[in-house]
Write an enzyme that holds these catalytic residues in place. Structure first.
Site, PDB file in Angstrom:
ATOM      1  N   GLU A  98       9.918  18.462 -35.901  1.00 19.05           N
ATOM      2  CA  GLU A  98       8.646  18.818 -35.269  1.00 19.05           C
ATOM      3  C   GLU A  98       7.465  18.378 -36.126  1.00 19.05           C
ATOM      4  O   GLU A  98       7.529  18.383 -37.360  1.00 19.05           O
ATOM      5  CB  GLU A  98       8.536  20.331 -35.020  1.00 19.05           C
ATOM      6  CG  GLU A  98       9.276  20.831 -33.801  1.00 19.05           C
ATOM      7  CD  GLU A  98      10.580  21.517 -34.160  1.00 19.05           C
ATOM      8  OE1 GLU A  98      11.252  22.012 -33.246  1.00 19.05           O
ATOM      9  OE2 GLU A  98      10.935  21.534 -35.360  1.00 19.05           O
ATOM     10  N   THR A  99       6.404  18.014 -35.431  1.00 18.15           N
ATOM     11  CA  THR A  99       5.093  17.734 -36.012  1.00 18.15           C
ATOM     12  C   THR A  99       4.078  18.545 -35.223  1.00 18.15           C
ATOM     13  O   THR A  99       4.150  18.600 -33.999  1.00 18.15           O
ATOM     14  CB  THR A  99       4.753  16.232 -35.912  1.00 18.15           C
ATOM     15  OG1 THR A  99       5.710  15.476 -36.663  1.00 18.15           O
ATOM     16  CG2 THR A  99       3.353  15.949 -36.436  1.00 18.15           C
TER      17      THR A  99
END
Length: 284
Positions: free
Chosen positions: A49-50
């Site tokens: 995830e970002t």
């Protein structure tokens, strides 16, 4: 759009030791970025995830976060919640309430509190549903799990949807070698077992999270899954109201998820350490 310089952080979540948890990239001051630009950057980082920090659109929230995997956007996820909150605070964010931060994300408002040196988020409401027998059989077979080891199963959905499997043997859990190509068209799968003598000291449960449908064969430490599993197990009387879960062992990680059910409100809090690893700027 012309690129501009933005603050950037990369943190390790659910660990006090760098490189032993689940990494998260955080882009601060993300106003002006399009959905396509956020997605492209998340694909480029190639992390599970970002996140992108934005001003809230709800007056009750302290900040807003958007959460992207390399393949799409999540409405909620656990390790991005703790990591984003840590990054927001470290960048000078000032919550309205000194004891509690309020994050706005796709599922709405998520309270985050300071729990000693850790942060903890309130587990979002959980929907549980039975799993179709044919699908369950396919998942169990793709995992290489002996059917006799399966104790129970259900869909777990708190804005992040998994098939949850409770199995009898933590050693067998650690030994699983799933066929990820077969899992990919089926579902994300979280597996939990009571800890055994060979597992991490001080932990009561061990988890693994297989997320082939979103391009992540195995997630090192998964806050949303742990939140759902905690509500499931505690609600069924299968876990105490406070415990520590291990995740990531097979991957060489040492994720530790601290679960606590408030005896007054009944809220289940999911906590963990966050360790900063990279701080700088990016042009995006």
């Amino acid at each position: 759009m012309a690129s501009m310089t933005r603050r950037f952080s990369q943190l390790d979540v659910f660990t006090a030791t760098p490189l032993r948890g689940n990494p998260l990239a955080v882009v601060h001051d993300a106003e002006g970025l399009s959905d396509a630009e956020m997605q492209a950057f998340a694909k480029w980082t190639n992390l599970s995830e970002t996140t992108f920090l934005l001003p809230p659109t709800d007056a009750r929230a302290d900040y807003r976060v958007r959460i992207f995997t390399p393949d799409g956007e999540f409405q909620f996820a656990g390790h991005p919640t703790l990591g984003s909150c840590h990054a927001w605070l470290a960048a000078g964010g000032q919550p309205r309430d000194a004891q509690q931060i309020v994050q706005q994300c796709g599922i709405g408002l998520v309270p985050v509190r300071r729990d000693g040196t850790r942060l903890a988020f309130a587990a979002p409401p959980l929907r549980r549903e039975p799993v179709d027998d044919i699908l369950l059989a396919q998942v169990v077979d793709a995992l290489g799990l002996p059917p006799g080891d399966l104790l129970s199963a259900c869909w777990l959905d708190n804005g992040n949807r998994w098939i949850g499997l409770r199995v009898a043997n933590a050693s067998r859990l650690r030994a699983l070698k799933p066929d990820h190509s077969r899992l990919k068209p089926l579902a994300k799968v979280g597996v939990v077992a009571e800890q055994d003598a060979e597992g991490a000291a001080g932990t009561q449960f061990e988890l693994r999270g297989f997320a082939a449908p979103i391009g992540v064969a195995e997630d090192p430490v998964t806050g949303s899954l742990n939140a759902s599993v905690a509500q499931w197990l505690i609600g069924e009387g299968l876990a105490p109201p406070q415990y520590v879960a291990a995740q990531g062992t097979v991957m060489g990680r040492a994720g530790r998820v601290h679960v606590h059910r408030d005896p007054v409100s009944g809220t289940i809090w999911i906590g963990g350490d966050v360790t900063p690893c990279i701080s700088g700027t990016l042009s995006l």
